[in-house]
Design a protein around this motif. Structure first.
Motif, PDB file in Angstrom:
ATOM      1  N   THR A 110      75.659   7.857  35.775  1.00  0.00           N
ATOM      2  CA  THR A 110      74.451   8.101  36.562  1.00  0.00           C
ATOM      3  C   THR A 110      73.248   8.075  35.624  1.00  0.00           C
ATOM      4  O   THR A 110      72.537   9.067  35.465  1.00  0.00           O
ATOM      5  CB  THR A 110      74.543   9.458  37.292  1.00  0.00           C
ATOM      6  OG1 THR A 110      74.863  10.477  36.329  1.00  0.00           O
ATOM      7  CG2 THR A 110      75.608   9.441  38.372  1.00  0.00           C
ATOM      8  N   GLY A 111      73.049   6.910  35.010  1.00  0.00           N
ATOM      9  CA  GLY A 111      71.988   6.766  34.015  1.00  0.00           C
ATOM     10  C   GLY A 111      70.589   6.987  34.548  1.00  0.00           C
ATOM     11  O   GLY A 111      69.661   7.240  33.782  1.00  0.00           O
ATOM     12  N   TRP A 112      70.409   6.896  35.860  1.00  0.00           N
ATOM     13  CA  TRP A 112      69.094   7.113  36.458  1.00  0.00           C
ATOM     14  C   TRP A 112      68.741   8.603  36.476  1.00  0.00           C
ATOM     15  O   TRP A 112      67.593   8.972  36.677  1.00  0.00           O
ATOM     16  CB  TRP A 112      69.070   6.573  37.888  1.00  0.00           C
ATOM     17  CG  TRP A 112      70.027   7.312  38.787  1.00  0.00           C
ATOM     18  CD1 TRP A 112      69.772   8.471  39.477  1.00  0.00           C
ATOM     19  CD2 TRP A 112      71.388   6.995  39.066  1.00  0.00           C
ATOM     20  NE1 TRP A 112      70.885   8.875  40.163  1.00  0.00           N
ATOM     21  CE2 TRP A 112      71.907   7.985  39.929  1.00  0.00           C
ATOM     22  CE3 TRP A 112      72.229   5.961  38.665  1.00  0.00           C
ATOM     23  CZ2 TRP A 112      73.213   7.972  40.394  1.00  0.00           C
ATOM     24  CZ3 TRP A 112      73.537   5.956  39.137  1.00  0.00           C
ATOM     25  CH2 TRP A 112      74.012   6.946  39.989  1.00  0.00           C
ATOM     26  N   ASP A 113      69.740   9.468  36.319  1.00  0.00           N
ATOM     27  CA  ASP A 113      69.556  10.910  36.459  1.00  0.00           C
ATOM     28  C   ASP A 113      68.902  11.461  35.192  1.00  0.00           C
ATOM     29  O   ASP A 113      69.495  11.446  34.114  1.00  0.00           O
ATOM     30  CB  ASP A 113      70.919  11.572  36.687  1.00  0.00           C
ATOM     31  CG  ASP A 113      70.802  13.020  37.106  1.00  0.00           C
ATOM     32  OD1 ASP A 113      69.962  13.749  36.522  1.00  0.00           O
ATOM     33  OD2 ASP A 113      71.540  13.437  38.008  1.00  0.00           O
ATOM     34  N   THR A 114      67.680  11.948  35.318  1.00  0.00           N
ATOM     35  CA  THR A 114      66.937  12.452  34.158  1.00  0.00           C
ATOM     36  C   THR A 114      67.165  13.947  33.928  1.00  0.00           C
ATOM     37  O   THR A 114      66.627  14.510  32.980  1.00  0.00           O
ATOM     38  CB  THR A 114      65.429  12.200  34.323  1.00  0.00           C
ATOM     39  OG1 THR A 114      64.965  12.901  35.487  1.00  0.00           O
ATOM     40  CG2 THR A 114      65.126  10.717  34.446  1.00  0.00           C
ATOM     41  N   GLY A 115      67.924  14.596  34.801  1.00  0.00           N
ATOM     42  CA  GLY A 115      68.206  16.018  34.630  1.00  0.00           C
ATOM     43  C   GLY A 115      67.111  16.930  35.151  1.00  0.00           C
ATOM     44  O   GLY A 115      67.163  18.145  34.972  1.00  0.00           O
ATOM     45  N   GLY A 116      66.133  16.350  35.811  1.00  0.00           N
ATOM     46  CA  GLY A 116      65.038  17.147  36.366  1.00  0.00           C
ATOM     47  C   GLY A 116      64.232  16.316  37.341  1.00  0.00           C
ATOM     48  O   GLY A 116      64.477  15.113  37.497  1.00  0.00           O
ATOM     49  N   PRO A 117      63.256  16.936  38.003  1.00  0.00           N
ATOM     50  CA  PRO A 117      62.467  16.201  38.984  1.00  0.00           C
ATOM     51  C   PRO A 117      61.524  15.194  38.326  1.00  0.00           C
ATOM     52  O   PRO A 117      61.138  15.345  37.171  1.00  0.00           O
ATOM     53  CB  PRO A 117      61.680  17.303  39.705  1.00  0.00           C
ATOM     54  CG  PRO A 117      61.585  18.415  38.713  1.00  0.00           C
ATOM     55  CD  PRO A 117      62.842  18.343  37.889  1.00  0.00           C
ATOM     56  N   SER A 118      61.172  14.180  39.086  1.00  0.00           N
ATOM     57  CA  SER A 118      60.253  13.137  38.634  1.00  0.00           C
ATOM     58  C   SER A 118      58.849  13.718  38.500  1.00  0.00           C
ATOM     59  O   SER A 118      58.317  14.317  39.433  1.00  0.00           O
ATOM     60  CB  SER A 118      60.253  11.999  39.662  1.00  0.00           C
ATOM     61  OG  SER A 118      59.176  11.134  39.451  1.00  0.00           O
ATOM     62  N   LYS A 119      58.234  13.526  37.335  1.00  0.00           N
ATOM     63  CA  LYS A 119      56.888  14.057  37.089  1.00  0.00           C
ATOM     64  C   LYS A 119      55.865  13.516  38.093  1.00  0.00           C
ATOM     65  O   LYS A 119      55.056  14.292  38.617  1.00  0.00           O
ATOM     66  CB  LYS A 119      56.473  13.735  35.657  1.00  0.00           C
ATOM     67  CG  LYS A 119      55.047  14.102  35.314  1.00  0.00           C
ATOM     68  CD  LYS A 119      54.967  15.457  34.647  1.00  0.00           C
ATOM     69  CE  LYS A 119      53.591  15.728  34.062  1.00  0.00           C
ATOM     70  NZ  LYS A 119      52.654  16.312  34.994  1.00  0.00           N
ATOM     71  N   PRO A 120      55.860  12.205  38.403  1.00  0.00           N
ATOM     72  CA  PRO A 120      54.910  11.754  39.423  1.00  0.00           C
ATOM     73  C   PRO A 120      55.095  12.478  40.766  1.00  0.00           C
ATOM     74  O   PRO A 120      54.113  12.770  41.458  1.00  0.00           O
ATOM     75  CB  PRO A 120      55.206  10.258  39.554  1.00  0.00           C
ATOM     76  CG  PRO A 120      55.760   9.878  38.225  1.00  0.00           C
ATOM     77  CD  PRO A 120      56.552  11.070  37.776  1.00  0.00           C
ATOM     78  N   LEU A 121      56.338  12.805  41.116  1.00  0.00           N
ATOM     79  CA  LEU A 121      56.567  13.500  42.379  1.00  0.00           C
ATOM     80  C   LEU A 121      56.197  14.972  42.307  1.00  0.00           C
ATOM     81  O   LEU A 121      55.641  15.525  43.265  1.00  0.00           O
ATOM     82  CB  LEU A 121      58.009  13.321  42.843  1.00  0.00           C
ATOM     83  CG  LEU A 121      58.317  11.936  43.385  1.00  0.00           C
ATOM     84  CD1 LEU A 121      59.762  11.835  43.850  1.00  0.00           C
ATOM     85  CD2 LEU A 121      57.385  11.555  44.524  1.00  0.00           C
ATOM     86  N   THR A 122      56.480  15.638  41.197  1.00  0.00           N
ATOM     87  CA  THR A 122      56.076  17.050  41.111  1.00  0.00           C
ATOM     88  C   THR A 122      54.553  17.161  41.104  1.00  0.00           C
ATOM     89  O   THR A 122      53.999  18.081  41.708  1.00  0.00           O
ATOM     90  CB  THR A 122      56.673  17.761  39.879  1.00  0.00           C
ATOM     91  OG1 THR A 122      56.273  17.091  38.690  1.00  0.00           O
ATOM     92  CG2 THR A 122      58.187  17.823  39.969  1.00  0.00           C
ATOM     93  N   ASP A 123      53.877  16.219  40.460  1.00  0.00           N
ATOM     94  CA  ASP A 123      52.407  16.234  40.491  1.00  0.00           C
ATOM     95  C   ASP A 123      51.904  16.056  41.919  1.00  0.00           C
ATOM     96  O   ASP A 123      50.926  16.698  42.319  1.00  0.00           O
ATOM     97  CB  ASP A 123      51.836  15.141  39.584  1.00  0.00           C
ATOM     98  CG  ASP A 123      51.975  15.463  38.104  1.00  0.00           C
ATOM     99  OD1 ASP A 123      52.442  16.573  37.758  1.00  0.00           O
ATOM    100  OD2 ASP A 123      51.624  14.594  37.274  1.00  0.00           O
ATOM    101  N   TYR A 124      52.547  15.186  42.687  1.00  0.00           N
ATOM    102  CA  TYR A 124      52.168  15.008  44.093  1.00  0.00           C
ATOM    103  C   TYR A 124      52.469  16.285  44.897  1.00  0.00           C
ATOM    104  O   TYR A 124      51.614  16.771  45.643  1.00  0.00           O
ATOM    105  CB  TYR A 124      52.908  13.812  44.706  1.00  0.00           C
ATOM    106  CG  TYR A 124      52.652  13.689  46.187  1.00  0.00           C
ATOM    107  CD1 TYR A 124      51.478  13.111  46.661  1.00  0.00           C
ATOM    108  CD2 TYR A 124      53.566  14.187  47.119  1.00  0.00           C
ATOM    109  CE1 TYR A 124      51.218  13.025  48.029  1.00  0.00           C
ATOM    110  CE2 TYR A 124      53.306  14.107  48.477  1.00  0.00           C
ATOM    111  CZ  TYR A 124      52.138  13.528  48.921  1.00  0.00           C
ATOM    112  OH  TYR A 124      51.880  13.462  50.275  1.00  0.00           O
TER     113      TYR A 124
END
Length: 194
Positions: free
Chosen positions: A17-31
């Protein structure tokens, strides 16, 4: 190749699951940090480990629904947040889902479906949104794999795909991607047109 439930269960089981960064997407948390209405009914399709759902839930958004074909990532979210409502964890095919939402958050699902389904994705997202609802998220802006997820794309491909069904408020390179994805992501903020 069929990217069905067993395909995704195997990927989670094997840890591919290489797409999994282990946390939420920064662009989405900023939104999300700019969204004032915590009562919005939110859907995250193909949610995977659903870090964005976790972030929303921890920030007072109680009406968050996550869908995934695979059971494992939904169980992973429940382990991290035992209070997350079971009825809002949906193991189902997005294209068969029924409901109405104010906001659909897109993070890694669009790139996981076969590109031949992208027009169906746009139609389904529109169908699931209430009048004035939004589809907001992050898409790849670079070519990716040809025969397995993730599948990439470009702004030039996305604009004619979304514009018939949505008012495009933002379709632009992300300025706040995490370092490994900088220059490789597009942020979308689309409003259901009619």
């Amino acid at each position: 190749m069929s990217f069905d439930q067993s395909y995704w269960e195997k990927r989670y089981r094997e840890g591919t699951t290489g797409w999994d960064t282990g946390g939420p997407s920064k662009p989405l948390t900023d939104y999300i940090d700019q969204v004032e209405n915590k009562d919005l009914k939110i859907l995250i399709p193909g949610a995977g480990n659903a870090y964005e759902a976790e972030y929303l839930f921890q920030n007072g958004f109680g009406n968050v629904h996550v869908i995934d074909l695979a059971k494992q990532p939904l169980q992973n979210l429940k382990k991290r947040i035992p209070d997350f409502p079971d009825e809002q964890l949906i193991q189902e095919d997005f294209f068969l889902h029924e409901g109405k939402y104010d906001l659909i958050l897109e993070q890694t699902f669009f790139c996981a479906i076969d590109p031949s389904l992208r027009t169906d994705y746009v139609s389904k997202a529109k169908e699931l949104l209430n009048p004035g609802g939004r589809l907001v998220g992050v898409l790849w802006s670079v070519p990716m794999n040809e025969n397995q997820p993730p599948f990439g794309g470009s702004i030039e491909e996305y604009e004619p795909l979304f514009s018939p069904e949505f008012k495009i408020e933002t379709l632009a390179p992300c300025f706040n991607s995490i370092k490994p994805r900088m220059g490789r992501e597009v942020f979308i903020n689309l409003q259901k047109a009619f």
